[in-house]
Design a protein around this motif. Structure first.
Motif, PDB file in Angstrom:
ATOM      1  N   THR A 330      75.721 -64.699 -40.401  1.00 39.74           N
ATOM      2  CA  THR A 330      77.123 -64.704 -39.947  1.00 39.74           C
ATOM      3  C   THR A 330      77.463 -63.473 -39.110  1.00 39.74           C
ATOM      4  OG1 THR A 330      77.762 -66.036 -41.850  1.00 39.74           O
ATOM      5  CG2 THR A 330      79.533 -64.809 -40.760  1.00 39.74           C
ATOM      6  N   SER A 331      76.926 -62.307 -39.489  1.00 34.94           N
ATOM      7  CA  SER A 331      77.263 -61.084 -38.736  1.00 34.94           C
ATOM      8  C   SER A 331      76.710 -61.129 -37.303  1.00 34.94           C
ATOM      9  CB  SER A 331      76.721 -59.840 -39.453  1.00 34.94           C
ATOM     10  OG  SER A 331      75.315 -59.811 -39.365  1.00 34.94           O
ATOM     11  N   PHE A 332      75.773 -62.024 -37.042  1.00 35.84           N
ATOM     12  CA  PHE A 332      75.253 -62.208 -35.679  1.00 35.84           C
ATOM     13  C   PHE A 332      76.092 -63.241 -34.912  1.00 35.84           C
ATOM     14  CE2 PHE A 332      71.320 -61.083 -38.106  1.00 35.84           C
ATOM     15  CZ  PHE A 332      70.891 -59.994 -37.355  1.00 35.84           C
ATOM     16  N   GLY A 333      77.182 -63.692 -35.538  1.00 30.21           N
ATOM     17  CA  GLY A 333      77.993 -64.742 -34.919  1.00 30.21           C
ATOM     18  C   GLY A 333      77.416 -66.126 -35.180  1.00 30.21           C
ATOM     19  N   LEU A 334      76.559 -66.244 -36.205  1.00 30.52           N
ATOM     20  CA  LEU A 334      75.877 -67.516 -36.490  1.00 30.52           C
ATOM     21  C   LEU A 334      76.139 -67.879 -37.955  1.00 30.52           C
ATOM     22  CD1 LEU A 334      72.540 -66.547 -34.681  1.00 30.52           C
ATOM     23  CD2 LEU A 334      74.255 -68.162 -33.836  1.00 30.52           C
ATOM     24  N   SER A 335      77.287 -68.474 -38.212  1.00 36.50           N
ATOM     25  CA  SER A 335      77.711 -68.658 -39.606  1.00 36.50           C
ATOM     26  C   SER A 335      77.053 -69.869 -40.275  1.00 36.50           C
ATOM     27  CB  SER A 335      79.232 -68.759 -39.679  1.00 36.50           C
ATOM     28  OG  SER A 335      79.662 -69.783 -38.820  1.00 36.50           O
ATOM     29  N   HIS A 336      76.228 -70.615 -39.524  1.00 33.43           N
ATOM     30  CA  HIS A 336      75.491 -71.730 -40.127  1.00 33.43           C
ATOM     31  C   HIS A 336      73.986 -71.509 -39.991  1.00 33.43           C
ATOM     32  CE1 HIS A 336      79.209 -73.950 -40.716  1.00 33.43           C
ATOM     33  NE2 HIS A 336      79.554 -73.523 -39.512  1.00 33.43           N
ATOM     34  N   HIS A 337      73.595 -70.261 -39.914  1.00 38.87           N
ATOM     35  CA  HIS A 337      72.165 -69.931 -39.785  1.00 38.87           C
ATOM     36  C   HIS A 337      71.744 -68.935 -40.866  1.00 38.87           C
ATOM     37  CE1 HIS A 337      72.605 -71.551 -35.686  1.00 38.87           C
ATOM     38  NE2 HIS A 337      71.295 -71.512 -35.559  1.00 38.87           N
ATOM     39  N   LEU A 338      70.490 -69.061 -41.276  1.00 39.43           N
ATOM     40  CA  LEU A 338      69.865 -68.050 -42.143  1.00 39.43           C
ATOM     41  C   LEU A 338      68.658 -67.493 -41.412  1.00 39.43           C
ATOM     42  CD1 LEU A 338      69.382 -69.736 -45.653  1.00 39.43           C
ATOM     43  CD2 LEU A 338      71.279 -68.270 -44.918  1.00 39.43           C
ATOM     44  N   ARG A 339      68.375 -66.212 -41.648  1.00 41.50           N
ATOM     45  CA  ARG A 339      67.098 -65.645 -41.191  1.00 41.50           C
ATOM     46  C   ARG A 339      66.230 -65.439 -42.418  1.00 41.50           C
ATOM     47  NH1 ARG A 339      67.460 -59.756 -39.526  1.00 41.50           N
ATOM     48  NH2 ARG A 339      66.926 -59.607 -41.737  1.00 41.50           N
ATOM     49  N   LEU A 340      64.981 -65.887 -42.314  1.00 39.87           N
ATOM     50  CA  LEU A 340      64.071 -65.809 -43.458  1.00 39.87           C
ATOM     51  C   LEU A 340      62.818 -65.038 -43.085  1.00 39.87           C
ATOM     52  CD1 LEU A 340      64.262 -69.582 -44.540  1.00 39.87           C
ATOM     53  CD2 LEU A 340      65.568 -67.663 -45.505  1.00 39.87           C
ATOM     54  N   GLY A 341      62.475 -64.039 -43.876  1.00 39.21           N
ATOM     55  CA  GLY A 341      61.253 -63.269 -43.657  1.00 39.21           C
ATOM     56  C   GLY A 341      60.068 -64.020 -44.247  1.00 39.21           C
ATOM     57  N   VAL A 342      58.918 -63.880 -43.596  1.00 37.51           N
ATOM     58  CA  VAL A 342      57.709 -64.577 -44.053  1.00 37.51           C
ATOM     59  C   VAL A 342      57.095 -63.804 -45.217  1.00 37.51           C
ATOM     60  CG1 VAL A 342      55.359 -65.202 -43.352  1.00 37.51           C
ATOM     61  CG2 VAL A 342      57.285 -65.612 -41.800  1.00 37.51           C
ATOM     62  N   ARG A 343      56.691 -64.552 -46.239  1.00 40.62           N
ATOM     63  CA  ARG A 343      56.073 -63.950 -47.428  1.00 40.62           C
ATOM     64  C   ARG A 343      54.851 -64.775 -47.829  1.00 40.62           C
ATOM     65  NH1 ARG A 343      57.999 -59.269 -49.561  1.00 40.62           N
ATOM     66  NH2 ARG A 343      56.902 -60.013 -51.396  1.00 40.62           N
ATOM     67  N   PRO A 344      54.041 -64.252 -48.758  1.00 36.19           N
ATOM     68  CA  PRO A 344      52.878 -65.029 -49.219  1.00 36.19           C
ATOM     69  C   PRO A 344      53.272 -66.365 -49.862  1.00 36.19           C
ATOM     70  CG  PRO A 344      52.760 -62.744 -49.949  1.00 36.19           C
ATOM     71  CD  PRO A 344      54.106 -62.916 -49.343  1.00 36.19           C
ATOM     72  N   ARG A 345      52.260 -67.200 -50.062  1.00 34.27           N
ATOM     73  CA  ARG A 345      52.490 -68.594 -50.463  1.00 34.27           C
ATOM     74  C   ARG A 345      53.369 -68.756 -51.713  1.00 34.27           C
ATOM     75  NH1 ARG A 345      48.807 -73.873 -50.954  1.00 34.27           N
ATOM     76  NH2 ARG A 345      50.576 -75.088 -51.678  1.00 34.27           N
ATOM     77  N   ALA A 346      53.082 -67.981 -52.762  1.00 30.59           N
ATOM     78  CA  ALA A 346      53.843 -68.160 -54.009  1.00 30.59           C
ATOM     79  C   ALA A 346      55.328 -67.892 -53.759  1.00 30.59           C
ATOM     80  CB  ALA A 346      53.296 -67.225 -55.088  1.00 30.59           C
ATOM     81  N   ASP A 347      55.617 -66.902 -52.953  1.00 28.12           N
ATOM     82  CA  ASP A 347      57.015 -66.585 -52.641  1.00 28.12           C
ATOM     83  C   ASP A 347      57.642 -67.691 -51.795  1.00 28.12           C
ATOM     84  OD1 ASP A 347      56.667 -64.243 -53.967  1.00 28.12           O
ATOM     85  OD2 ASP A 347      56.555 -62.962 -52.189  1.00 28.12           O
ATOM     86  N   ARG A 348      56.838 -68.221 -50.865  1.00 24.60           N
ATOM     87  CA  ARG A 348      57.357 -69.311 -50.024  1.00 24.60           C
ATOM     88  C   ARG A 348      57.702 -70.520 -50.899  1.00 24.60           C
ATOM     89  NH1 ARG A 348      53.183 -69.776 -46.847  1.00 24.60           N
ATOM     90  NH2 ARG A 348      52.171 -71.599 -47.722  1.00 24.60           N
ATOM     91  N   ASP A 349      56.831 -70.820 -51.864  1.00 21.93           N
ATOM     92  CA  ASP A 349      57.091 -71.965 -52.750  1.00 21.93           C
ATOM     93  C   ASP A 349      58.389 -71.733 -53.529  1.00 21.93           C
ATOM     94  OD1 ASP A 349      54.791 -73.078 -51.806  1.00 21.93           O
ATOM     95  OD2 ASP A 349      53.574 -72.653 -53.583  1.00 21.93           O
ATOM     96  N   ARG A 350      58.575 -70.506 -53.998  1.00 18.78           N
ATOM     97  CA  ARG A 350      59.801 -70.206 -54.763  1.00 18.78           C
ATOM     98  C   ARG A 350      61.046 -70.346 -53.875  1.00 18.78           C
ATOM     99  NH1 ARG A 350      61.011 -64.352 -57.559  1.00 18.78           N
ATOM    100  NH2 ARG A 350      63.252 -64.660 -57.823  1.00 18.78           N
ATOM    101  N   LEU A 351      60.945 -69.855 -52.649  1.00 20.65           N
ATOM    102  CA  LEU A 351      62.056 -69.971 -51.708  1.00 20.65           C
ATOM    103  C   LEU A 351      62.373 -71.434 -51.425  1.00 20.65           C
ATOM    104  CD1 LEU A 351      63.998 -68.985 -49.403  1.00 20.65           C
ATOM    105  CD2 LEU A 351      61.989 -68.928 -47.905  1.00 20.65           C
ATOM    106  N   MET A 352      61.315 -72.225 -51.182  1.00 16.92           N
ATOM    107  CA  MET A 352      61.542 -73.625 -50.821  1.00 16.92           C
ATOM    108  C   MET A 352      62.131 -74.414 -51.989  1.00 16.92           C
ATOM    109  SD  MET A 352      60.955 -73.817 -47.639  1.00 16.92           S
ATOM    110  CE  MET A 352      61.407 -75.551 -47.624  1.00 16.92           C
ATOM    111  N   THR A 353      61.684 -74.122 -53.214  1.00 15.01           N
ATOM    112  CA  THR A 353      62.242 -74.802 -54.388  1.00 15.01           C
ATOM    113  C   THR A 353      63.734 -74.502 -54.478  1.00 15.01           C
ATOM    114  OG1 THR A 353      60.136 -74.594 -55.515  1.00 15.01           O
ATOM    115  CG2 THR A 353      62.055 -74.988 -56.920  1.00 15.01           C
TER     116      THR A 353
END
Ligand code: PLP
Length: 361
Positions: A330-353
């Protein structure tokens, strides 16, 4: 759910008061709101930090670090300034180069601190905004026309950009600098070494360009704070004159030297390869639940949630219910967007769940 504040969060990372209010422990949180190499720091850099002589004053202007970093770039050490992270250098640059009413052009959406620092110096900001329909790519003829019309004192451009992760080719930057010699171009390359354009990190740039490098992302030194800039000796001297002596501590200076060793450079290259593969897997997982992901060349991605989903609310829900911290754009003027940092697989699975549950997909 807690009420979210009216002011959008300006940066990623844990905010102690917020975490405490939610009864969460920092170590229990999966933080994908920042874009720091999850595999670092490199052992060679850690050893240097631990061996730094903290009982002595550090070199007042980080001489050894300047020399080592300049050597890595093949430039004159007199054109290098070391700071407490890239952000410290952006603020110092604004103090050194800007006078009230100077015009500063900013290619946006962008990391917000150049705008903040230039505003503080009394400059007038002119944003050059890229568009979601174009996946936020910089339209070079348009930027060229903008520079010809505004004739800004400074132009700030991030490559790769934050929050999108899209870059501008070095050849295009060179052409811009040549056509607009009255403008000092600040090229923020904080994510360049962790991107597909990493080879550009070695390119020679003219001295009217100020190149900014963070070492907190590729070398995972966000808490230590260390970064540098490379430009002409004349601009570097003006920037250095704004800095108090000893302002970069001894462990940070030692870390900067260690990042130039072959061991540390190979480490970053190996992490980059791994992370770019993991980014592809993250993009595929996000697209599989029908989210639009803007193309990124680096280790984070900007996700379009669609008009129905407010990013601020989703951030709050993910944090409260799943202890997953994402960057609400939202602070970038994008209130319907998220920025996501890349992490190892287990973290990605947790994020996606967590995302699937909150978005019911
Ligand atoms: C483009 C950009 N530049 C600079 C910074 C700040 O880097 P540092 O930690 O070195 O101050 C960030 C942090 O997210 C960033 O995204």
């Amino acid at each position: 759910m807690h009420e979210h504040s009216a002011t959008p969060v300006a940066h990623g990372g844990l905010i102690h008061a917020e975490i405490e209010a939610l009864g969460l422990r920092p170590d229990a949180i999966l933080d994908v709101s920042v874009n720091v190499n999850p595999y670092g720091p490199c052992p060679a850099v850690l050893r240097a930090v631990l061996a730094a002589p903290i009982h002595r004053y550090p070199d007042p202007s980080a001489g050894l670090a300047r020399r080592a970093l300049a050597g890595g770039l093949g430039v004159d050490p007199a054109g290098v300034v070391v700071g407490n992270g890239a952000v410290d250098l952006l603020w110092t640059l604004a103090r050194a180069l800007l006078r009230p009413d100077d015009v500063v052009g900013i290619v946006e959406p962008a990391f917000s601190e150049m705008r903040a620092a230039a505003t503080r110096s009394g400059a007038r900001i002119e944003g050059f905004r890229t568009r979601a329909e174009d996946d936020f790519a910089v339209d070079l003829p348009d930027l060229d026309a903008f520079l010809a019309q505004q004739r800004p004192r400074l132009l700030y451009l991030c490559t790769p950009s934050n929050p999108v992760g899209i870059g501008v080719a070095t050849a295009d930057l060179l052409a811009l600098a040549e056509r607009h010699p009255h403008t000092t171009i600040i090229v923020d390359e904080s994510f360049l070494s962790l991107s597909e354009r990493h080879a550009d990190a070695e390119a020679r740039l003219p001295e009217t360009i100020v190149r900014i490098r963070s070492l907190t992302k590729d070398h995972a030194l966000a808490g230590l704070r260390i970064g540098y800039l490379a430009t002409s000796p004349a601009i570097a001297a003006r920037v250095e004159a704004e800095r108090p002596p000893w302002s970069v501590n001894a462990p940070a200076q030692a870390a900067a030297v260690a990042t130039t060793t072959p061991e540390a450079r190979h480490f970053v290259a190996a992490c980059r390869d791994r992370l770019l593969h993991e980014r592809d897997a993250l993009v595929a997982a996000l697209r599989a639940i029908d989210l639009r992901v803007h193309p990124s060349e680096t280790i984070f991605v900007l996700v379009d949630l669609g008009p129905e989903v407010a990013a601020t609310r989703l951030r709050q829900a993910l944090l409260e219910r799943h202890a997953v911290l994402v960057r609400d754009a939202t602070s970038f003027g994008l209130s319907h967007h998220l920025r996501l940092g890349v992490r190892p697989r287990a973290d990605r699975d947790r994020l996606m769940t967590a995302l699937r549950m909150e978005l019911s997909r």
